[in-house]
Design a protein around this motif. Structure first.
Motif, PDB file in Angstrom:
ATOM      1  N   VAL C  25       0.828  -1.205   0.000  1.00 51.42           N
ATOM      2  CA  VAL C  25       0.000   0.000   0.000  1.00 51.42           C
ATOM      3  C   VAL C  25       0.867   1.261   0.000  1.00 51.42           C
ATOM      4  O   VAL C  25       0.569   2.228  -0.703  1.00 51.42           O
ATOM      5  CB  VAL C  25      -0.974  -0.012   1.193  1.00 51.42           C
ATOM      6  CG1 VAL C  25      -1.767   1.275   1.249  1.00 51.42           C
ATOM      7  CG2 VAL C  25      -1.901  -1.205   1.081  1.00 51.42           C
ATOM      8  N   PHE C  26       1.940   1.249   0.758  1.00 52.44           N
ATOM      9  CA  PHE C  26       2.852   2.398   0.719  1.00 52.44           C
ATOM     10  C   PHE C  26       3.367   2.597  -0.702  1.00 52.44           C
ATOM     11  O   PHE C  26       3.472   3.731  -1.187  1.00 52.44           O
ATOM     12  CB  PHE C  26       4.038   2.189   1.670  1.00 52.44           C
ATOM     13  CG  PHE C  26       3.694   2.331   3.120  1.00 52.44           C
ATOM     14  CD1 PHE C  26       2.492   2.918   3.522  1.00 52.44           C
ATOM     15  CD2 PHE C  26       4.567   1.885   4.107  1.00 52.44           C
ATOM     16  CE1 PHE C  26       2.177   3.049   4.870  1.00 52.44           C
ATOM     17  CE2 PHE C  26       4.248   2.018   5.455  1.00 52.44           C
ATOM     18  CZ  PHE C  26       3.065   2.594   5.832  1.00 52.44           C
ATOM     19  N   GLU C  28       1.941   1.801  -3.453  1.00 50.65           N
ATOM     20  CA  GLU C  28       0.901   2.285  -4.370  1.00 50.65           C
ATOM     21  C   GLU C  28       0.489   3.721  -4.085  1.00 50.65           C
ATOM     22  O   GLU C  28       0.206   4.492  -4.998  1.00 50.65           O
ATOM     23  CB  GLU C  28      -0.339   1.384  -4.259  1.00 50.65           C
ATOM     24  CG  GLU C  28      -0.210   0.102  -5.061  1.00 50.65           C
ATOM     25  CD  GLU C  28      -1.375  -0.848  -4.775  1.00 50.65           C
ATOM     26  OE1 GLU C  28      -2.267  -0.480  -3.993  1.00 50.65           O
ATOM     27  OE2 GLU C  28      -1.382  -1.953  -5.337  1.00 50.65           O
ATOM     28  N   ALA C  29       0.447   4.057  -2.816  1.00 52.89           N
ATOM     29  CA  ALA C  29      -0.182   5.332  -2.462  1.00 52.89           C
ATOM     30  C   ALA C  29       0.779   6.329  -1.829  1.00 52.89           C
ATOM     31  O   ALA C  29       0.440   7.501  -1.696  1.00 52.89           O
ATOM     32  CB  ALA C  29      -1.350   5.073  -1.505  1.00 52.89           C
ATOM     33  N   TYR C  31       3.349   6.963   1.652  1.00 54.42           N
ATOM     34  CA  TYR C  31       3.047   6.831   3.071  1.00 54.42           C
ATOM     35  C   TYR C  31       1.865   7.694   3.483  1.00 54.42           C
ATOM     36  O   TYR C  31       0.931   7.236   4.134  1.00 54.42           O
ATOM     37  CB  TYR C  31       4.264   7.207   3.921  1.00 54.42           C
ATOM     38  CG  TYR C  31       3.983   7.186   5.406  1.00 54.42           C
ATOM     39  CD1 TYR C  31       3.980   5.998   6.113  1.00 54.42           C
ATOM     40  CD2 TYR C  31       3.673   8.356   6.101  1.00 54.42           C
ATOM     41  CE1 TYR C  31       3.694   5.967   7.470  1.00 54.42           C
ATOM     42  CE2 TYR C  31       3.380   8.333   7.456  1.00 54.42           C
ATOM     43  CZ  TYR C  31       3.393   7.134   8.133  1.00 54.42           C
ATOM     44  OH  TYR C  31       3.099   7.104   9.465  1.00 54.42           O
ATOM     45  N   ALA C  34      -1.534   6.480   2.307  1.00 53.39           N
ATOM     46  CA  ALA C  34      -1.878   5.105   2.652  1.00 53.39           C
ATOM     47  C   ALA C  34      -2.791   5.113   3.872  1.00 53.39           C
ATOM     48  O   ALA C  34      -2.550   5.836   4.833  1.00 53.39           O
ATOM     49  CB  ALA C  34      -0.607   4.320   2.943  1.00 53.39           C
ATOM     50  N   ILE C  39      -4.500  -1.017   4.410  1.00 52.09           N
ATOM     51  CA  ILE C  39      -3.442  -1.976   4.725  1.00 52.09           C
ATOM     52  C   ILE C  39      -4.040  -3.235   5.337  1.00 52.09           C
ATOM     53  O   ILE C  39      -3.694  -4.359   4.968  1.00 52.09           O
ATOM     54  CB  ILE C  39      -2.402  -1.345   5.672  1.00 52.09           C
ATOM     55  CG1 ILE C  39      -1.657  -0.229   4.943  1.00 52.09           C
ATOM     56  CG2 ILE C  39      -1.423  -2.387   6.187  1.00 52.09           C
ATOM     57  CD1 ILE C  39      -0.805   0.637   5.843  1.00 52.09           C
ATOM     58  N   LYS C  57       0.038   3.776  12.566  1.00 49.61           N
ATOM     59  CA  LYS C  57       0.560   3.727  11.212  1.00 49.61           C
ATOM     60  C   LYS C  57       2.084   3.879  11.198  1.00 49.61           C
ATOM     61  O   LYS C  57       2.794   3.198  10.462  1.00 49.61           O
ATOM     62  CB  LYS C  57      -0.084   4.892  10.447  1.00 49.61           C
ATOM     63  CG  LYS C  57      -0.014   4.846   8.949  1.00 49.61           C
ATOM     64  CD  LYS C  57      -0.765   6.067   8.406  1.00 49.61           C
ATOM     65  CE  LYS C  57      -0.403   6.401   6.986  1.00 49.61           C
ATOM     66  NZ  LYS C  57      -1.125   7.624   6.517  1.00 49.61           N
ATOM     67  N   GLY C 109       7.750  -1.389  -1.440  1.00 51.43           N
ATOM     68  CA  GLY C 109       7.530  -0.258  -0.548  1.00 51.43           C
ATOM     69  C   GLY C 109       8.800   0.490  -0.195  1.00 51.43           C
ATOM     70  O   GLY C 109       8.746   1.579   0.367  1.00 51.43           O
TER      71      GLY C 109
END
Lengths: 201, 201, 201, 201
Positions: C25-26, C28-29, C31, C34, C39, C57, C109
């Motif tokens: 997720v990090f 893709e988006a 930090y 996200a 997650i 987080k 990531g």
DNA sequence: TATGAATGAGTGTTCATTCAT
DNA sequence: TATGAATGAACACTCATTCAT
């Protein structure tokens, strides 16, 4: 094989462990903010175990309230008997009040259940039961002292006296120990002031 | 173009809408269990709007407490002046009590803020402010009536009287309307019983 | 009964599951964007479970950074030892660079934590730790190769080299695989160009 | 009636006000955490007004990037012309670098847009445009200095040089002013080290 | 043009409760 | 019995964006 009794005994111990823990946590956080996980941890037990013995947070409060009720009763029975009902009113009130204050001081969670305005509706039940235990006792004493007082008046008086007591309990317990006696005196005066007119009726 | 004032008026109205809604929700659920989203919905407004006017839940409670304080003051000022301090005590107490009971009846959220044991620490502030507004007023009246009473005794008496009042308020407001008068009478008797000995001191 | 170890193993697996998911997720988006719920979902787990293992987080990012640090270290130790410090510079640099690029390629990531300008202040800590792990390793190699270089110059050079590396890493990883080798060559040339003058000092 | 031009002028001023404000807020909070409401407030303007001039947060970033691009160009044109392309490489690099560092120092928001890893995908566009403005300029200079270098190599070199520059910019700007010169020197050495081999090809 | 109140989906996080082991 | 990982709805609060005025 004494399996069963042993088990029951163990269960009993667990329940005490848990109500003890609940008392601590309720005292620290108040009922609403107390978490069952915190109570379980305080009891040195997993949350699952807690739910083996208590259906939910409320049941825990109920059990705790029951315990306080018993303790209150014991304290009263030890310190007080109905023969005292004929003592001068201030002294009588004092003898009623003291054990309750002591139970309170000894049980940090008491206040959280006894005098609390902000509880979920369903919790009002144990709280009310606790208050009614006190009210009932007060009614008994009034009945012994003023036998001719109509039941309705007697019960009303007992309820009002209990509420006055509950209201000032917080102040007494919270106050610095040095001030405590002063507040107890005020509570005494308030109760005597309220109750004494009933005697001459 | 009265643009600005109109906008301000709208803002004012919104704030009232929101404190109204908060009062309803606090009354139904208590402060702790009241949710800001529920308050917003009750106000017919989105959660974001609520936060445009109030920084957080606590601020809402504070505003509500302020409003109650003002309303209480107005009610008292309307129904009561210090000349009445020399009336017979039961009548005096009655005149003090009635407006407060009425404000309470008219404001369902009052009790949740005025007599509440289980609040987050920081909320104690508005609650206390509300109680102290009452205590202060009571102290004034006592001072007018018994000018020779030492300040310390006077303040103690005012505090105790306020707590007795707070304790019975719940009962009065909750009771079926038919019983209300009876409870008000009891409250009166309790206060008179507590206060009258001070006069002869 | 291997109860405890089994549980611990499960916990360990969950944590890996969650850091894996966080990495995805990090990547893709970034930090900042996200979300912990995303997650959790990516990990096939409820948000509550995530918080059983990671306080927030940020803690997740820290754990991820730690893992990368370990992986980096392992990759380096496997592919590189200080005896190589005497190889011709371009080859040396190549041997330093390759494992890092591979770790990067294998860990989507990584870049989000290693080279990121837009993080909440407190997250800078793990990011910096990650960078410093690299910087430290580079400094070691420089020390082995040019023992006479004053410490201050050596550390400066290591820091600059790391930043050059971090800057081009994004390009390398993002580039179509066919171009990757070309960019690695450029990175090599940049580092060799920067470092070689130090040797003749 | 010069209505139209006046309006346009006013609009122009507003847009500057807003990009100024955006620069401040981006610098303080980073792009991701910067809120449009904060930008509007910083500009002394309502959020609605902001959206009258910029379709969204991203558009604001784009406008800001454009402005920086123009400023960069002006700075370069003022400090640099292609005749200098034949200077000794270290001096040439120095002349390229200094104005950019100065623009950076003078524009606190620059870094947030120029070197940022953690942006929403769509924002990469202005960031990239900004970087490409630099890259293009570098490519021009390389072309003037080494006319025989194939276009592809030249563009690659320009891209790499720009990224090295971007990477160290943060360090330079963040560093205490006393250390700045040292870091500029390192940047210079890095770029010279990378570029000089091209000349002898 | 300008305002700023209004929106509402979305954020990180909590906690009473359940259930496989 | 006991565990503690797992759940998931709910919470307080945020913010890019819209729109009536």
């Amino acid at each position: 094989m004494p399996e069963e009794p042993r088990r029951q005994a163990r269960g009993q111990r667990r329940m005490e462990q848990l109500t003890d823990a609940a008392a601590v946590v309720f005292a620290e956080a108040g009922y609403a903010k107390a978490t069952t996980n915190a109570i379980a941890k305080q009891a040195g037990v997993s949350p699952g175990t807690l739910y083996q013995f208590f259906a939910n947070k409320e049941a825990l409060a109920e059990a705790l309230a029951d315990r306080y009720r018993a303790e209150l009763k014991a304290a009263h029975e030890k310190a007080f008997d109905l023969n005292m009902a004929k003592l001068p009113l201030p002294e009588l009130v004092d003898r009623m009040i003291r054990p309750m204050v002591e139970v309170n001081l000894a049980n940090p969670g008491f206040k959280a259940l006894f005098s609390s305005g902000d509880l979920p509706d369903r919790l009002t039940a144990p709280t009310r039961a606790l208050q009614q235990a006190v009210t009932g006792r007060v009614a008994e004493v009034i009945a012994a002292r003023i036998p001719d007082l109509p039941a309705e008046q007697r019960d009303t008086a007992a309820a009002v006296a209990t509420q006055i007591f509950a209201a000032l309990l917080g102040t007494i317990v919270t106050a610095p120990p040095a001030d405590r006696e002063r507040w107890i005196t005020e509570l005494n005066r308030a109760l005597v002031g309220y109750l004494s007119p009933l005697e001459s009726a």
